[in-house]
Write an enzyme that holds these catalytic residues in place. Structure first.
Site, PDB file in Angstrom:
ATOM      1  N   CYS A 427     -16.754 -11.832 -24.513  1.00  0.00           N
ATOM      2  CA  CYS A 427     -15.739 -11.307 -23.556  1.00  0.00           C
ATOM      3  C   CYS A 427     -14.646 -10.898 -24.446  1.00  0.00           C
ATOM      4  O   CYS A 427     -13.922  -9.815 -24.244  1.00  0.00           O
ATOM      5  CB  CYS A 427     -15.359 -12.291 -22.415  1.00  0.00           C
ATOM      6  SG  CYS A 427     -14.625 -13.755 -23.255  1.00  0.00           S
ATOM      7  N   HIS A 479     -12.229 -17.110 -20.500  1.00  0.00           N
ATOM      8  CA  HIS A 479     -12.888 -15.829 -20.225  1.00  0.00           C
ATOM      9  C   HIS A 479     -11.673 -14.860 -19.966  1.00  0.00           C
ATOM     10  O   HIS A 479     -10.570 -14.938 -19.578  1.00  0.00           O
ATOM     11  CB  HIS A 479     -13.690 -15.920 -19.090  1.00  0.00           C
ATOM     12  CG  HIS A 479     -14.404 -14.505 -18.868  1.00  0.00           C
ATOM     13  ND1 HIS A 479     -15.316 -14.133 -19.555  1.00  0.00           N
ATOM     14  CD2 HIS A 479     -14.240 -13.499 -17.680  1.00  0.00           C
ATOM     15  CE1 HIS A 479     -15.782 -12.920 -19.213  1.00  0.00           C
ATOM     16  NE2 HIS A 479     -15.230 -12.606 -18.040  1.00  0.00           N
ATOM     17  N   HIS A 491     -15.256  -6.240 -17.750  1.00  0.00           N
ATOM     18  CA  HIS A 491     -15.386  -7.277 -18.768  1.00  0.00           C
ATOM     19  C   HIS A 491     -16.744  -7.579 -19.171  1.00  0.00           C
ATOM     20  O   HIS A 491     -17.797  -7.025 -18.441  1.00  0.00           O
ATOM     21  CB  HIS A 491     -14.742  -8.646 -17.977  1.00  0.00           C
ATOM     22  CG  HIS A 491     -15.644  -9.065 -16.907  1.00  0.00           C
ATOM     23  ND1 HIS A 491     -16.143 -10.258 -16.601  1.00  0.00           N
ATOM     24  CD2 HIS A 491     -16.001  -8.497 -15.553  1.00  0.00           C
ATOM     25  CE1 HIS A 491     -16.754 -10.402 -15.630  1.00  0.00           C
ATOM     26  NE2 HIS A 491     -16.785  -9.083 -14.867  1.00  0.00           N
TER      27      HIS A 491
END
Length: 521
Positions: A427, A479, A491
């Site tokens: 990520c 994240h 993402h």
């Protein structure tokens, strides 16, 4: 005949022994450590630790076993977990001294037997190893750079960096600070030891020693170990954050802690009205001083205005002030979420608890941060600064739109842990890669970006290109994704999905939302 045969066998055995202690296996490229990682005697955490390697250490790789890489460090063969390194077929660095372990070995112009022979080197010849390319070492011999097959070269005296990234070992008893956020102090010099506390950037400590890449420290009277790459020598700055002034405890039994975390040591408990000096901030915590003692208080239980009688009376009508405001089961962000409401939602204020209001919305009772509660009727409290529900989201800056456009080019690309290129992203690797193409750089992992880069943005004011942060099962900030507008985020999600677009109004992302940062200047 028999003597000749025995002599030949003996020579073969000696050659095999020499090769066995050289690199342990034919080289297969190299790896670079992504974080501090233990070098172990075998492929598994049950094996003993040889030493702890700091982030950025370059190693020559001799193969893979069950997710572990066999590597050479300072002439020692060991194993590192593949979860904490980035492999590379070619790698440049300073890998120590190579010694020819067989007779008449060719030094070639390239990494292959089809390249020109520069010279032939006799057994025992030494040279500097400056790189690795597959099964070949790149070496420097008497000013000439060339390649030798790694099967015929032994390594010793690798020049990899010492465990302390500062290059010097701090003197015992010297002052220091924590370098980084959510840094764990453990009961021993290794990640297998229990966690004694979690501390954020700038927390003052005393350095009492070092051991295998770990620094022995004392924080708030608690002694333990912190990885050396997260310890900075020198006194803490007078103001570690941007906040300053006087703060007042707003609650009963509010805890002053040694670090900016609920797992940090409790230094004392205080009630509403206790005045403290705010010296800085770290995430959702104020750094404070009280009676000569330094510590941290949650922002949920501290106000910069002295608590008085200005709180709304019980059963006062009011409204939600802001979008995506959470109603919780208790007076704190650690309590479960009962619902999420937007600007102008009517409610009834039934009381206050610290910096939280007890409210009822559509028959559901709970707690809402007083910052997001406005007393008064619906008509009086709805502001013109909030966009109407039908108003399209702001398109943001041209740079933000360009960043989103770049990100969309990689839809469907694979997820790879530690990846930072189109061959595979995690990520934060995806975010770093996209932003770098527009001239922006930031910290490597999500939590460090959240605490160390850009400026905070309210969810109601998001623009395309802003970064969105979420918690996961193991980290408070684990994240990150790029906001696209229209409640959409691009993402890198999982190994099954790779780079995808998600709706941030889905229940999962609402419940795990941490905050947003704007990197674009």
């Amino acid at each position: 005949m028999t003597k000749h045969f025995l002599r030949t066998c003996l020579i073969l055995v000696l050659c095999l022994v020499m090769l066995a202690v050289t690199a342990g296996a034919v080289s297969q490229g190299g790896v670079t450590t992504n974080t501090a990682v233990n070098l172990r005697t075998g492929a598994g955490t049950s094996n003993s630790i040889i030493t702890t390697l700091p982030a950025g250490t370059k190693l020559i790789c001799g193969g893979q076993t069950n997710g572990w890489y066999k590597v050479v460090y300072n002439g020692t063969v060991g194993y590192v977990s593949g979860s904490y390194v980035t492999p590379s077929a070619t790698l440049s660095g300073s890998f120590g001294t190579g010694t020819v372990a067989a007779s008449a070995v060719n030094l070639r112009a390239g990494a292959g037997t089809n390249t020109a022979v520069l010279t032939s080197l006799p057994k025992g010849t030494q040279m500097s190893v400056i790189g690795v390319s597959g099964e070949w070492y790149q070496v420097n011999y008497n000013g000439t750079t060339g390649y030798i097959n790694s099967a015929y070269v032994g390594l010793s005296g690798s020049a990899a960096p010492a465990p302390s990234q500062s290059g010097t070992t701090p003197a015992s008893g010297s002052a220091g600070t924590v370098k980084g956020n959510s840094v764990r102090m453990r009961s021993g010099a290794g990640t297998s030891y229990s966690i004694l506390g979690t501390y954020n950037n700038g927390t003052a400590l005393t350095i009492t020693g070092t051991e295998n890449g770990w620094t022995k420290v004392v924080i708030g009277g608690v002694a333990g170990y912190i990885r050396s790459d997260y310890v900075a020598a020198g006194a803490a700055p007078a103001n570690p954050g941007t906040a300053s002034g006087t703060g007042y405890i707003n609650g009963t039994g509010v805890r002053l802690r040694a670090g900016a975390s609920t797992t940090s040591q409790i230094l004392g408990s205080y009630n509403t009205g206790t005045a403290m000096t705010i010296t800085g901030s770290s995430g959702n915590w104020y750094a404070v001083t009280y009676n000569g003692r330094n510590g941290y208080v949650s922002k949920d239980y501290m106000t910069t205005t002295k608590p008085g009688s200005s709180a709304p009376a019980a059963n006062t009508p009011g409204t939600v002030k802001g979008n995506y405001v959470r109603l919780r089961s208790g007076a704190g962000t650690n309590y479960s979420i009962l619902g999420t409401y937007n600007n102008g939602t009517p409610l009834t204020i039934t009381g206050t608890y610290g910096s939280w209001s007890t409210v009822t919305i559509n028959g559901k009772s709970g707690y809402m941060s007083s910052t997001y509660v406005a007393a008064g009727s619906v008509a009086a409290s709805v502001t013109t600064t909030q966009p109407a529900a039908s108003t399209p989201a702001s398109t943001g800056s041209a740079t933000g739109a360009a960043i989103v456009a770049t990100a969309k080019q990689y839809l469907g690309y694979p997820y790879v842990y530690g990846g930072m290129s189109p061959s595979g992203f995690d990520c934060s690797g995806f975010v770093n890669y996209v932003y770098k193409q527009h001239g922006y750089s930031m910290n490597r992992v999500a939590k460090d970006i959240y605490y160390g880069n850009g400026t905070y943005v309210e969810k109601a004011n998001l623009q395309p290109g802003d970064l969105l942060f979420f918690s996961n099962s193991s980290e408070s900030v684990g994240h990150v994704g790029i906001y696209m507008g229209g409640n959409q985020m691009i993402h890198t999600s999982t190994s099954q999905t790779g780079v995808i677009i998600s709706d941030i109004t889905s229940n999962y992302y609402i419940q795990h939302y941490v905050g947003a940062k704007r990197i674009i200047t």
